[in-house]
Design a protein around this motif. Structure first.
Motif, PDB file in Angstrom:
ATOM      1  N   ASN A 212       0.845  -1.183   0.000  1.00 49.64           N
ATOM      2  CA  ASN A 212       0.000   0.000   0.000  1.00 49.64           C
ATOM      3  C   ASN A 212       0.884   1.236   0.000  1.00 49.64           C
ATOM      4  OD1 ASN A 212      -2.078   1.780   0.187  1.00 49.64           O
ATOM      5  ND2 ASN A 212      -2.518   1.391   2.330  1.00 49.64           N
ATOM      6  N   GLN A 213       0.921   1.935  -1.113  1.00 49.48           N
ATOM      7  CA  GLN A 213       1.763   3.120  -1.241  1.00 49.48           C
ATOM      8  C   GLN A 213       0.868   4.334  -1.397  1.00 49.48           C
ATOM      9  OE1 GLN A 213       4.928   2.674  -3.984  1.00 49.48           O
ATOM     10  NE2 GLN A 213       5.797   4.640  -3.526  1.00 49.48           N
ATOM     11  N   PRO A 214       0.955   5.322  -0.468  1.00 51.84           N
ATOM     12  CA  PRO A 214       0.107   6.510  -0.581  1.00 51.84           C
ATOM     13  C   PRO A 214       0.422   7.312  -1.839  1.00 51.84           C
ATOM     14  CG  PRO A 214       1.466   6.584   1.419  1.00 51.84           C
ATOM     15  CD  PRO A 214       1.821   5.335   0.669  1.00 51.84           C
ATOM     16  N   ALA A 215      -0.591   8.039  -2.302  1.00 50.86           N
ATOM     17  CA  ALA A 215      -0.459   8.821  -3.527  1.00 50.86           C
ATOM     18  C   ALA A 215       0.705   9.798  -3.461  1.00 50.86           C
ATOM     19  CB  ALA A 215      -1.758   9.562  -3.813  1.00 50.86           C
ATOM     20  N   ALA A 216       0.899  10.467  -2.327  1.00 47.92           N
ATOM     21  CA  ALA A 216       1.985  11.460  -2.217  1.00 47.92           C
ATOM     22  C   ALA A 216       3.341  10.825  -2.483  1.00 47.92           C
ATOM     23  CB  ALA A 216       1.953  12.123  -0.843  1.00 47.92           C
ATOM     24  N   SER A 217       3.526   9.574  -2.079  1.00 45.09           N
ATOM     25  CA  SER A 217       4.821   8.937  -2.319  1.00 45.09           C
ATOM     26  C   SER A 217       5.011   8.619  -3.803  1.00 45.09           C
ATOM     27  CB  SER A 217       5.001   7.703  -1.445  1.00 45.09           C
ATOM     28  OG  SER A 217       4.067   6.710  -1.799  1.00 45.09           O
ATOM     29  N   TRP A 218       3.919   8.360  -4.533  1.00 44.49           N
ATOM     30  CA  TRP A 218       4.040   8.165  -5.982  1.00 44.49           C
ATOM     31  C   TRP A 218       4.469   9.464  -6.658  1.00 44.49           C
ATOM     32  CZ3 TRP A 218       4.735   3.687  -7.932  1.00 44.49           C
ATOM     33  CH2 TRP A 218       4.078   2.557  -7.448  1.00 44.49           C
ATOM     34  N   VAL A 219       3.916  10.590  -6.221  1.00 44.35           N
ATOM     35  CA  VAL A 219       4.301  11.887  -6.800  1.00 44.35           C
ATOM     36  C   VAL A 219       5.798  12.088  -6.637  1.00 44.35           C
ATOM     37  CG1 VAL A 219       4.043  14.390  -6.587  1.00 44.35           C
ATOM     38  CG2 VAL A 219       2.013  12.930  -6.504  1.00 44.35           C
ATOM     39  N   GLU A 220       6.290  11.843  -5.442  1.00 43.34           N
ATOM     40  CA  GLU A 220       7.722  12.027  -5.172  1.00 43.34           C
ATOM     41  C   GLU A 220       8.565  10.981  -5.904  1.00 43.34           C
ATOM     42  OE1 GLU A 220      10.738  11.685  -1.391  1.00 43.34           O
ATOM     43  OE2 GLU A 220       8.709  12.412  -1.032  1.00 43.34           O
ATOM     44  N   ARG A 221       8.198   9.726  -5.772  1.00 41.13           N
ATOM     45  CA  ARG A 221       8.985   8.642  -6.371  1.00 41.13           C
ATOM     46  C   ARG A 221       9.115   8.781  -7.884  1.00 41.13           C
ATOM     47  NH1 ARG A 221       7.183   2.301  -6.410  1.00 41.13           N
ATOM     48  NH2 ARG A 221       8.801   1.594  -7.836  1.00 41.13           N
ATOM     49  N   LEU A 222       8.025   9.177  -8.557  1.00 39.25           N
ATOM     50  CA  LEU A 222       8.024   9.260 -10.021  1.00 39.25           C
ATOM     51  C   LEU A 222       8.320  10.659 -10.550  1.00 39.25           C
ATOM     52  CD1 LEU A 222       4.936   6.970 -10.715  1.00 39.25           C
ATOM     53  CD2 LEU A 222       7.374   6.354 -10.809  1.00 39.25           C
ATOM     54  N   GLY A 223       8.494  11.637  -9.651  1.00 40.48           N
ATOM     55  CA  GLY A 223       8.793  13.000 -10.087  1.00 40.48           C
ATOM     56  C   GLY A 223       7.650  13.629 -10.855  1.00 40.48           C
ATOM     57  N   LEU A 224       6.420  13.402 -10.394  1.00 36.35           N
ATOM     58  CA  LEU A 224       5.246  13.901 -11.109  1.00 36.35           C
ATOM     59  C   LEU A 224       5.017  15.380 -10.837  1.00 36.35           C
ATOM     60  CD1 LEU A 224       2.812  10.927 -10.345  1.00 36.35           C
ATOM     61  CD2 LEU A 224       4.395  11.181 -12.269  1.00 36.35           C
ATOM     62  N   GLN A 225       4.418  16.045 -11.805  1.00 33.23           N
ATOM     63  CA  GLN A 225       4.073  17.463 -11.721  1.00 33.23           C
ATOM     64  C   GLN A 225       2.569  17.621 -11.965  1.00 33.23           C
ATOM     65  OE1 GLN A 225       6.374  19.838 -10.959  1.00 33.23           O
ATOM     66  NE2 GLN A 225       7.797  18.117 -10.721  1.00 33.23           N
ATOM     67  N   PRO A 226       1.964  18.732 -11.519  1.00 33.18           N
ATOM     68  CA  PRO A 226       0.538  18.954 -11.808  1.00 33.18           C
ATOM     69  C   PRO A 226       0.264  18.927 -13.318  1.00 33.18           C
ATOM     70  CG  PRO A 226       1.293  20.499 -10.156  1.00 33.18           C
ATOM     71  CD  PRO A 226       2.533  19.797 -10.686  1.00 33.18           C
ATOM     72  N   HIS A 227      -0.846  18.292 -13.674  1.00 32.96           N
ATOM     73  CA  HIS A 227      -1.243  18.177 -15.082  1.00 32.96           C
ATOM     74  C   HIS A 227      -2.350  19.191 -15.368  1.00 32.96           C
ATOM     75  CE1 HIS A 227      -2.460  16.543 -18.899  1.00 32.96           C
ATOM     76  NE2 HIS A 227      -1.605  15.552 -18.812  1.00 32.96           N
ATOM     77  N   PRO A 228      -2.358  19.841 -16.532  1.00 31.10           N
ATOM     78  CA  PRO A 228      -3.433  20.791 -16.864  1.00 31.10           C
ATOM     79  C   PRO A 228      -4.826  20.155 -16.853  1.00 31.10           C
ATOM     80  CG  PRO A 228      -1.629  21.000 -18.438  1.00 31.10           C
ATOM     81  CD  PRO A 228      -1.319  19.806 -17.571  1.00 31.10           C
ATOM     82  N   GLU A 229      -4.927  18.851 -17.070  1.00 26.82           N
ATOM     83  CA  GLU A 229      -6.217  18.161 -17.056  1.00 26.82           C
ATOM     84  C   GLU A 229      -6.702  17.866 -15.642  1.00 26.82           C
ATOM     85  OE1 GLU A 229      -5.451  14.610 -19.286  1.00 26.82           O
ATOM     86  OE2 GLU A 229      -4.927  15.752 -21.075  1.00 26.82           O
ATOM     87  N   GLY A 230      -5.811  17.957 -14.664  1.00 23.22           N
ATOM     88  CA  GLY A 230      -6.063  17.507 -13.301  1.00 23.22           C
ATOM     89  C   GLY A 230      -5.137  16.346 -13.013  1.00 23.22           C
ATOM     90  N   GLY A 231      -4.886  16.085 -11.757  1.00 25.25           N
ATOM     91  CA  GLY A 231      -3.957  15.025 -11.408  1.00 25.25           C
ATOM     92  C   GLY A 231      -2.521  15.459 -11.627  1.00 25.25           C
ATOM     93  N   TYR A 232      -1.657  14.474 -11.807  1.00 28.50           N
ATOM     94  CA  TYR A 232      -0.211  14.696 -11.911  1.00 28.50           C
ATOM     95  C   TYR A 232       0.332  13.803 -13.024  1.00 28.50           C
ATOM     96  CZ  TYR A 232      -1.499  16.124  -7.230  1.00 28.50           C
ATOM     97  OH  TYR A 232      -2.140  16.700  -6.169  1.00 28.50           O
ATOM     98  N   PHE A 233       1.456  14.226 -13.614  1.00 28.22           N
ATOM     99  CA  PHE A 233       2.023  13.415 -14.690  1.00 28.22           C
ATOM    100  C   PHE A 233       3.517  13.662 -14.841  1.00 28.22           C
ATOM    101  CE2 PHE A 233       2.215  17.346 -16.821  1.00 28.22           C
ATOM    102  CZ  PHE A 233       2.953  17.202 -17.991  1.00 28.22           C
ATOM    103  N   ARG A 234       4.135  12.796 -15.611  1.00 21.63           N
ATOM    104  CA  ARG A 234       5.498  13.002 -16.089  1.00 21.63           C
ATOM    105  C   ARG A 234       5.670  12.196 -17.362  1.00 21.63           C
ATOM    106  NH1 ARG A 234       9.884  10.128 -13.463  1.00 21.63           N
ATOM    107  NH2 ARG A 234      10.942   9.626 -15.362  1.00 21.63           N
ATOM    108  N   ARG A 235       6.197  12.858 -18.381  1.00 18.96           N
ATOM    109  CA  ARG A 235       6.502  12.137 -19.619  1.00 18.96           C
ATOM    110  C   ARG A 235       7.698  11.247 -19.329  1.00 18.96           C
ATOM    111  NH1 ARG A 235       6.512  13.779 -25.867  1.00 18.96           N
ATOM    112  NH2 ARG A 235       4.725  15.005 -25.191  1.00 18.96           N
ATOM    113  N   ILE A 236       7.584   9.977 -19.712  1.00 14.09           N
ATOM    114  CA  ILE A 236       8.658   9.018 -19.429  1.00 14.09           C
ATOM    115  C   ILE A 236       9.307   8.474 -20.692  1.00 14.09           C
ATOM    116  CG2 ILE A 236       7.802   8.376 -17.148  1.00 14.09           C
ATOM    117  CD1 ILE A 236       6.495   5.895 -18.467  1.00 14.09           C
TER     118      ILE A 236
END
Length: 163
Positions: free
Chosen positions: A2-26
């Motif tokens: 069980n990995q909280p959402a905040a740790s995914w943002v940090e682990r994957l280096g995600l940024q806010p997405h204009p559509e909502g949510g977070y993303f990173r081009r990989i």
């Protein structure tokens, strides 16, 4: 695990997405293809995350086909609206009746939202041909009301607020 959402943002280096949510081009393919909008990478890919702080991906469409793969969390519901007004939904999740994969053809309006108490959904997407912001369009409330009024009660909350 069980990995909280905040740790995914940090682990994957995600940024806010204009559509909502977070993303990173990989991934961006070095090969290019000709499209009506000009040269595009043959393919591109992102990680995309919705969480309780940003639980919706706003109604939009892309010129390219997008393949969605649930990686963690969910369920997350995707709403698809065709140009001729057919509205369908698919839920990505691990329970019976849910899918792990969704194929969205180019030109189809799409929105997503966490459902059933989900605290996050991590989805990976492959875009064919590769994503370019010039090929992306948000649905406006007036456009939804004018072109697809029958779906206004269902989709209104998924339209991006006016800038």
């Amino acid at each position: 695990m069980n990995q909280p959402a905040a740790s995914w943002v940090e682990r994957l280096g995600l940024q806010p997405h204009p559509e909502g949510g977070y993303f990173r081009r990989i991934f961006t393919d070095a090969r290019t293809v000709a499209t009506p909008g000009g040269e595009r990478a043959a393919a591109s890919s992102i990680h995309y995350l919705l969480d309780t702080a940003s639980p919706q991906g706003r109604l939009h469409r892309n010129r390219s086909r997008i393949l969605h793969y649930l990686q963690h969390g969910g369920p997350v519901r995707y709403w698809l609206l065709t140009a001729d007004g057919v509205l369908t939904s698919t839920t990505l999740g691990v329970a019976a009746g849910e899918a792990l994969f969704l194929d969205v053809p180019g030109g189809v309006w799409k929105a997503s939202e966490l459902v059933d108490g989900a605290d996050h959904a991590l989805v990976s997407e492959v875009v064919l041909p590769g994503f370019d912001y010039a090929d992306h369009e948000f649905m406006s409330l007036s456009q939804l009301a004018g072109d697809h009024a029958a779906h206004l009660p269902t989709l209104r909350h998924l339209v991006r607020p006016a800038d």
